[in-house]
Design an enzyme around this catalytic site. Structure first.
Site, PDB file in Angstrom:
ATOM      1  CB  CYS A 160      -0.898   0.041   1.232  1.00 13.46           C
ATOM      2  SG  CYS A 160      -1.965  -1.386   1.398  1.00 13.46           S
TER       3      CYS A 160
HETATM    4  C1  BEZ Z   1       0.670  -4.714   1.905  1.00 10.73           C
HETATM    5  O1  BEZ Z   1       0.259  -3.590   1.593  1.00 10.73           O
HETATM    6  O2  BEZ Z   1       1.842  -5.017   1.777  1.00 10.73           O
HETATM    7  C2  BEZ Z   1      -0.278  -5.760   2.430  1.00 10.73           C
HETATM    8  C3  BEZ Z   1      -1.433  -5.364   3.076  1.00 10.73           C
HETATM    9  C4  BEZ Z   1      -2.282  -6.331   3.570  1.00 10.73           C
HETATM   10  C5  BEZ Z   1      -1.979  -7.683   3.408  1.00 10.73           C
HETATM   11  C6  BEZ Z   1      -0.828  -8.056   2.739  1.00 10.73           C
HETATM   12  C7  BEZ Z   1       0.016  -7.093   2.228  1.00 10.73           C
END
Ligand code: BEZ
Length: 261
Positions: free
Chosen positions: A89
């Site tokens: 994100c």
């Molecule tokens: C991420 O943004 O890396 C992420 C967020 C939730 C679950 C897995 C990865």
């Protein structure tokens, strides 16, 4: 092998996420807290291409908004994230922030959503700016209670099933909604939490939608601005030659006509 690695990495990431948000997780276990922070279960509108984008009121990092008022009569892109302070994100928001001018050039306003509160978003934006060397300016919706995530069906099937079984609070997936000036949903994308999106593809589909609207054409596979477009089946070759110039229209098959625009 690759798939199991991805699953292992995702499990590890989820474990880290759970640890990082241990206070949050502990609260989630509390039935009293869950009552206040449960994912809403009301009727979910069926969102299709051409549906009106549902309106909502929300707190964002740029102030409270009524979504339809915020859209005004411009194009908008609403994109969701599972959680603040997560790696994929963070890279995504940094990349969208850097493309501010590109979205503005197309008359498109951006609005992000992440399932945390405003205090968390503000701190996270500092990290995004630092790690991507940018200044994020578009609003991020604070959707800690999943109101918007529920309204826009930004929740995975396993999470919906888990909600039905156990209640609690669902994870938000990576959705993209491209909304036109008439507030109609024109294109959606859905990515799992494990897969970061592609900003070039988002810009490409906006170009394709806007070109189709302006010129009354369609666009072929992998189309990019400047390349030939397709004459839609409803337009005869004669009409296309009149409209785009005989020298620009190329008939490969009676149903497959390209034109320069
Ligand atoms: C991420 O943004 O890396 C992420 C967020 C939730 C679950 C897995 C990865």
């Amino acid at each position: 092998m690759a798939a199991s690695l991805t699953r292992t990495a995702l499990r590890a990431s989820n474990t880290r996420l759970a640890t990082t948000h241990s206070t949050f997780a502990a609260r989630q276990a509390s039935p009293i807290f869950r009552r206040f922070l449960a994912t809403p279960r009301g009727e979910q509108p069926r969102l299709r291409i051409g549906s009106e984008a549902p309106n909502f009121q929300a707190k964002t990092t740029n102030g409270d908004i009524d979504f339809h008022q915020w859209l005004g009569n411009k194009w908008g892109i609403l994109f969701s994230h599972p959680a603040d302070f997560t790696p994929v994100c963070t890279t995504e928001l940094g990349a969208f922030a850097k493309l501010k001018d590109e979205f503005e050039r197309r008359g498109v306003q951006m609005i992000g959503l992440s399932a945390n509160d405003l205090g968390s978003h503000d701190k996270w934006i500092s990290d995004i700016n630092e790690t991507s060397n940018t200044t994020l300016q578009f609003p991020i919706i604070a959707d800690a209670d999943r109101n918007v995530a529920w309204l826009y069906d930004m929740i995975s099937a396993p999470d919906i099933e888990k909600l039905a079984r156990e209640g609690g609070i669902a994870f938000t997936i990576r959705s993209v909604f491209i909304i036109d000036p008439a507030k109609k949903i024109r294109l959606t994308m859905m990515y799992p939490a494990s897969t970061g999106r592609n900003t070039s593809e988002v810009l490409r589909v906006i170009d394709a939608l806007q070109t189709a609207d302006k010129k009354g054409v369609t666009t072929p596979i992998d189309w990019q601005v400047g390349e030939d477009v397709i004459v839609p089946p409803a337009v005869s070759t004669e009409e296309a030659r009149r409209k785009f110039g005989a020298e620009n229209v190329r008939e490969v098959k009676p149903y497959l006509r390209f034109t320069r625009i």
